[in-house]
Design a protein around this motif. Sequence first.
Motif, PDB file in Angstrom:
ATOM      1  N   HIS A  24     -31.233  33.967 -23.361  1.00  0.00           N
ATOM      2  CA  HIS A  24     -29.951  33.478 -23.878  1.00  0.00           C
ATOM      3  C   HIS A  24     -29.977  31.952 -23.968  1.00  0.00           C
ATOM      4  N   GLY A  25     -29.807  31.438 -25.161  1.00  0.00           N
ATOM      5  CA  GLY A  25     -29.717  29.991 -25.318  1.00  0.00           C
ATOM      6  C   GLY A  25     -31.047  29.298 -25.526  1.00  0.00           C
ATOM      7  N   GLU A  26     -32.097  29.742 -24.842  1.00  0.00           N
ATOM      8  CA  GLU A  26     -33.404  29.105 -24.969  1.00  0.00           C
ATOM      9  C   GLU A  26     -34.412  30.097 -25.512  1.00  0.00           C
ATOM     10  N   GLU A  27     -35.276  29.630 -26.399  1.00  0.00           N
ATOM     11  CA  GLU A  27     -36.304  30.516 -26.955  1.00  0.00           C
ATOM     12  C   GLU A  27     -37.396  30.805 -25.935  1.00  0.00           C
TER      13      GLU A  27
END
Length: 203
Positions: A172-175
């Motif tokens: 979530h939010g970061e790859e």
Amino acid sequence: MKVVAFERAKQGTGASRRLRNAGKAPGIIYGGTAEPQLIELDHNALWHALKKEAFHSSVLQLEVAGKTSQVVLRDVQYHPYKQQVLHVDFQRVSATEKLHFKVPLHFLGENDSPAVKLEQCMVAYIVTELEVSCLPADLPEFIEVDLSKVVKGDVVKLSQIQLPKGVEAIAHGEEDPVLASVVAPKGAAADEEAAEGEEPAAE
């Protein structure tokens, strides 16, 4: 892991209190095509099961009135100060439908790594559990993260670990989130900062 529960007819605060006084824990099963079902469980057996990591991260075989369903533990409510479970929620799962679930990370080999063994560094765990998507049959109890080769200054990212077959990570939010980082000893960090602040001596 098998769990035995019993049908519960009454609901409400008073009924739940009487159950707890009788050594039982109230709960519910929901999800799937069936209607939500009120259940009660032996409190002591449930309390001991909740201490096991696998109980929180595995597909459980829940038996009620002779019928067994595949479920996962979704929520537990504890008493603020007593060693008591107030309520427990289970969700039915389908063998053919992927589920989203949080799985604990097991960090291995830290003490054998060059960072810790030779450079006296510390490893900071940034993420201790990982949300994954998979079929119930592929759900792992935990995911291993190998730290045996880390050196000072290293970071271990999600892309560097091997996920079990059929398991996809949900970030979530970061790859590519950082799972752990190697931190230099406090004394060494202070020495480095001091060295960087020194001006080169004039010739």
